[in-house]
Design a protein around this motif. Structure first.
Motif, PDB file in Angstrom:
ATOM      1  N   ASP A   6       0.900  -1.283   0.122  1.00 18.05           N
ATOM      2  CA  ASP A   6       0.039   0.199  -0.108  1.00 18.05           C
ATOM      3  C   ASP A   6       0.997   1.320   0.004  1.00 18.05           C
ATOM      4  OD1 ASP A   6       0.591  -0.954   2.578  1.00 18.05           O
ATOM      5  OD2 ASP A   6      -0.470   0.807   3.561  1.00 18.05           O
ATOM      6  N   LEU A   7       2.059   1.409   0.841  1.00 20.42           N
ATOM      7  CA  LEU A   7       2.696   2.207   0.824  1.00 20.42           C
ATOM      8  C   LEU A   7       3.589   2.451  -0.577  1.00 20.42           C
ATOM      9  CD1 LEU A   7       4.197   4.923   2.198  1.00 20.42           C
ATOM     10  CD2 LEU A   7       5.800   3.054   3.330  1.00 20.42           C
ATOM     11  N   ALA A   8       4.133   1.492  -1.210  1.00 21.02           N
ATOM     12  CA  ALA A   8       4.410   1.400  -2.447  1.00 21.02           C
ATOM     13  C   ALA A   8       3.472   1.936  -3.496  1.00 21.02           C
ATOM     14  CB  ALA A   8       5.184   0.110  -2.843  1.00 21.02           C
ATOM     15  N   TRP A   9       2.368   1.608  -3.552  1.00 20.88           N
ATOM     16  CA  TRP A   9       1.412   2.281  -4.307  1.00 20.88           C
ATOM     17  C   TRP A   9       1.317   3.710  -4.225  1.00 20.88           C
ATOM     18  CZ3 TRP A   9      -2.278   2.608  -8.004  1.00 20.88           C
ATOM     19  CH2 TRP A   9      -3.212   3.254  -7.833  1.00 20.88           C
ATOM     20  N   ASN A  10       1.154   4.064  -3.172  1.00 24.51           N
ATOM     21  CA  ASN A  10       1.087   5.440  -2.699  1.00 24.51           C
ATOM     22  C   ASN A  10       2.112   6.146  -3.159  1.00 24.51           C
ATOM     23  OD1 ASN A  10       1.618   8.158  -0.726  1.00 24.51           O
ATOM     24  ND2 ASN A  10      -0.539   7.643  -0.547  1.00 24.51           N
ATOM     25  N   THR A  11       3.407   5.735  -2.914  1.00 24.42           N
ATOM     26  CA  THR A  11       4.545   6.418  -3.274  1.00 24.42           C
ATOM     27  C   THR A  11       4.735   6.719  -4.678  1.00 24.42           C
ATOM     28  OG1 THR A  11       5.638   5.780  -1.201  1.00 24.42           O
ATOM     29  CG2 THR A  11       7.093   6.898  -2.877  1.00 24.42           C
ATOM     30  N   ALA A  12       4.423   5.486  -5.463  1.00 27.09           N
ATOM     31  CA  ALA A  12       4.492   5.714  -6.805  1.00 27.09           C
ATOM     32  C   ALA A  12       3.642   6.335  -7.716  1.00 27.09           C
ATOM     33  CB  ALA A  12       4.183   4.175  -7.315  1.00 27.09           C
ATOM     34  N   ALA A  13       2.459   6.539  -7.157  1.00 30.03           N
ATOM     35  CA  ALA A  13       1.371   7.206  -7.485  1.00 30.03           C
ATOM     36  C   ALA A  13       1.732   8.744  -7.318  1.00 30.03           C
ATOM     37  CB  ALA A  13      -0.272   7.193  -6.878  1.00 30.03           C
ATOM     38  N   ASN A  69      -0.023   7.036   7.318  1.00 32.03           N
ATOM     39  CA  ASN A  69       0.596   5.660   6.816  1.00 32.03           C
ATOM     40  C   ASN A  69      -0.193   4.507   7.082  1.00 32.03           C
ATOM     41  OD1 ASN A  69       2.088   3.952   5.519  1.00 32.03           O
ATOM     42  ND2 ASN A  69       3.905   4.088   6.788  1.00 32.03           N
ATOM     43  N   THR A  70      -1.615   4.491   6.927  1.00 27.43           N
ATOM     44  CA  THR A  70      -2.287   3.239   7.072  1.00 27.43           C
ATOM     45  C   THR A  70      -2.799   2.847   5.448  1.00 27.43           C
ATOM     46  OG1 THR A  70      -4.310   4.553   6.890  1.00 27.43           O
ATOM     47  CG2 THR A  70      -3.309   4.377   9.035  1.00 27.43           C
ATOM     48  N   TRP A  71      -3.560   1.665   5.500  1.00 29.09           N
ATOM     49  CA  TRP A  71      -3.838   1.046   4.204  1.00 29.09           C
ATOM     50  C   TRP A  71      -4.872   1.893   3.514  1.00 29.09           C
ATOM     51  CZ3 TRP A  71      -8.165  -0.517   1.525  1.00 29.09           C
ATOM     52  CH2 TRP A  71      -7.847  -1.481   0.421  1.00 29.09           C
ATOM     53  N   TRP A  72      -5.830   2.401   4.188  1.00 34.99           N
ATOM     54  CA  TRP A  72      -6.920   3.245   3.444  1.00 34.99           C
ATOM     55  C   TRP A  72      -6.608   4.671   3.090  1.00 34.99           C
ATOM     56  CZ3 TRP A  72     -11.539   1.298   2.180  1.00 34.99           C
ATOM     57  CH2 TRP A  72     -11.814   0.117   2.845  1.00 34.99           C
ATOM     58  N   TYR A  73      -5.887   5.230   3.756  1.00 32.78           N
ATOM     59  CA  TYR A  73      -5.254   6.588   3.626  1.00 32.78           C
ATOM     60  C   TYR A  73      -4.286   6.411   2.219  1.00 32.78           C
ATOM     61  CZ  TYR A  73      -7.185   9.429   7.087  1.00 32.78           C
ATOM     62  OH  TYR A  73      -8.397  10.300   7.796  1.00 32.78           O
TER      63      TYR A  73
END
Length: 582
Positions: free
Chosen positions: A105-112, A495-499
């Protein structure tokens, strides 16, 4: 507020103004494909890139083809970034700290985040990302996303400039030239300047330093880990590309990222230098230099008004802070010092905060969450206005040109004739695309903010503050993500899954759903015939147009977001001065 603080603002403004013409001239030559002084060195490199990649530099694209190229390029580079993060622990080089793989989830957020020029960071960079990830994934995206913003703005300017044309340029050529002739050489010089000021640029392991403090148990010197790495190179494109992602968690408050008064000034200048120069390039390319200056003036008026309000708000003593002097300090500045570096003071902290939120940069040298309610409202409002107060590289210009179209349309309604903009009649399609751009932004922000504010399980547990400030923290997060800014009210533990997932989608929507109407507008404008001005044509190159443009930006922003601001920072300000806290 002090005379020294105002002097720093005026010096900054004068230096920025002096850079507008030379930077704008250079940008116009690069983006029109004309010869520059770098051609003898970079021309062969450019032609080699086209040959190896199979790009026909003479072929131009319809706006839909241009949009497909933007989306495809961004999607592929985002997938590569995600893969590097997820495989970080297995990659064999430049991970001396042996950092583990980034979670999905953090990798997705950072890549976006880095794909969209947002650089929102829900993590501590120096303990999460390896040197390889910082360089190969994040720093390269800083270049790519900055270049995409520039070329989309230029595509819109071409649409305004051309007549009876079905094409608006070639995305691959535009992107190559923006990278090769603008961002890369500027960042090389910038990074070397930062190194001379003490910013690290190495691949060494972190240093374990023995401190003077002793453990009460072991009576031995304690150690402190001092992070370092290829900081200067990432810092340069972080600012010039209006990206904002820090190499360190403290961002530009960290002495390794921002060690001296010179680097602080240089960072503030570099955030605005390309967006401001693009206004001159607009006038140059459209043949109406006065119009370029009128757009610059509108941006500068909004910038100056924001800084004045922010500086005033932060210069006021905090009504609930007792036991510390808020009226006399060595620097002569008084007010709210919470969350600010003493070496920068209130004036430089306020100026940096105004610049970084007026542009879609997000780099910070102070903690926005600790600002007074009205000070926090200013930095929030800068983003809510659409990041058009100079804005990001390219995105600020094309965002403001959307408001230009709306301003011309309103002026046409007031005089009862078909609106015209630089020889092009504004029709229903142009207004629809402009309004689509304007409406997507608040729809994303307000919908996601409402969902997370009303959710006791996914939204509220991440808050460290209740009441109106908690609302402001959630509102700021989705505003920053959708506006591709990247700064935050740090009281929200996002830094949570939903956010991570929701903010990632907000970044992508705020970038690409709003980018498509811009290119559609460019394509529609390009195919129109040019009409000569008449006595009823509203001039777009004078102070009256600047006033109208500023009014349209402010009125649309106020009508859309004032209720949310009333429940957040405005209510917090009233309660604070009534002696109430949450």
């Amino acid at each position: 507020m002090s005379a020294n603080g105002w002097l720093q603002f005026f010096v900054y403004s004068i230096v920025l103004l002096l850079t507008v013409k030379p930077v704008g001239l250079y940008l116009a030559r690069v983006l029109e494909g004309k010869r520059t002084w770098l051609d003898p060195v970079l021309g062969p490199v450019e032609r080699l890139i086209y040959k190896l990649s199979g790009v026909n530099a003479e072929h131009e694209m319809h706006w839909r083809q241009y949009a497909y190229a933007v989306l495809g390029f961004s999607a592929v580079s985002m997938v590569i970034t995600y893969a590097i993060e997820r495989l970080q622990a297995a990659l064999p080089v430049w991970n001396p700290q042996k950092l583990s793989a980034v979670g999905p989830d953090l990798a997705w957020n950072t890549a976006a985040s880095f794909t969209t020029n947002t650089n929102w960071q829900s993590y501590t960079p120096e303990t999460t990302m390896s040197y390889l990830t910082q360089m190969a994934a994040l720093a390269t995206h800083n270049f790519f996303s900055g270049a995409v913003g520039i070329v989309v703005a230029v595509a819109l300017v071409r649409g305004i400039q051309r007549t009876s044309s079905k094409t608006i340029g070639n995305f691959w050529v535009d992107t190559t030239r923006a990278l090769l002739y603008v961002l890369l050489p500027a960042c090389v010089i910038y990074a070397l300047l930062l190194v001379t000021q003490g910013v690290p640029q190495n691949l060494a392991k972190y240093t374990a330093a023995h401190t003077l403090e002793q453990s009460s148990q072991a009576q031995a010197n304690q150690t402190q880990t001092i992070a370092q790495g290829p900081v200067a190179s990432q810092e340069a494109i972080k600012m010039l590309g209006t990206n904002g992602g820090g190499f360190f968690n403290a961002n530009s408050a960290h002495p390794y990222e921002n060690p001296t008064p010179f680097t602080n000034f240089l960072q503030m200048l570099s955030i605005f230098i390309i967006p401001a120069g693009l206004t001159y390039a607009l006038g140059r390319m459209t043949g109406s230099q006065g119009h370029g200056w009128a757009v610059f003036a509108a941006m500068f008026v909004l910038f100056a008004a924001g800084f004045t309000t922010l500086y005033w708000a932060e210069s006021q003593p905090h009504p609930l802070l007792h036991g510390a002097s808020q009226t006399t300090v060595a620097s002569g500045e008084t007010g709210n010092y919470e969350g600010k570096e003493v070496r920068f003071g209130i004036s430089q902290s306020s100026l940096f905060a105004e610049i970084t939120t007026a542009a879609s940069c997000g780099a910070v040298n102070s903690v926005h969450d600790s600002y007074t309610p009205l000070g926090g409202m200013v930095v929030l409002t800068n983003i809510l206005l659409g990041e058009v107060i100079f804005g990001g590289v390219g995105s600020g210009l094309y965002g403001m040109l959307i408001f230009v179209v709306l301003a011309v349309f309103i002026a046409g309604l007031m005089v009862g004739r078909t609106p015209e903009y630089l020889g092009k009649k504004i029709d229903a399609y142009d207004v629809k695309m402009s309004m689509l751009y304007v409406l997507i932004f608040p729809l994303i922000i307000l919908t996601l903010t409402a969902v997370f504010v009303l959710s006791p399980t996914i939204g509220l547990p991440a808050l460290t503050n209740n009441g109106p400030h908690g609302l402001s923290e959630i509102l700021y997060a989705f505003t920053s993500a959708t506006g591709n800014n990247g700064s935050a009210f740090a009281g929200l533990s996002a830094n949570t899954w939903w956010y991570n997932v929701a903010l990632g989608w907000a970044m992508l929507a705020g970038r690409f759903l709003m980018l498509i109407p811009v290119l559609a507008l460019a394509g529609n404008m390009a195919q129109k015939k040019s009409v000569p001005p008449s006595p009823g044509t509203f001039p777009v190159n004078g102070w009256l147009f600047t006033v109208l443009l500023v009014g349209v930006v402010l009125i649309l922003g106020a009508l859309t977001f004032f209720p949310a601001l009333s429940l957040g920072p405005i209510l917090e300000h009233l309660l604070l001065h009534a002696g109430q806290t949450f």
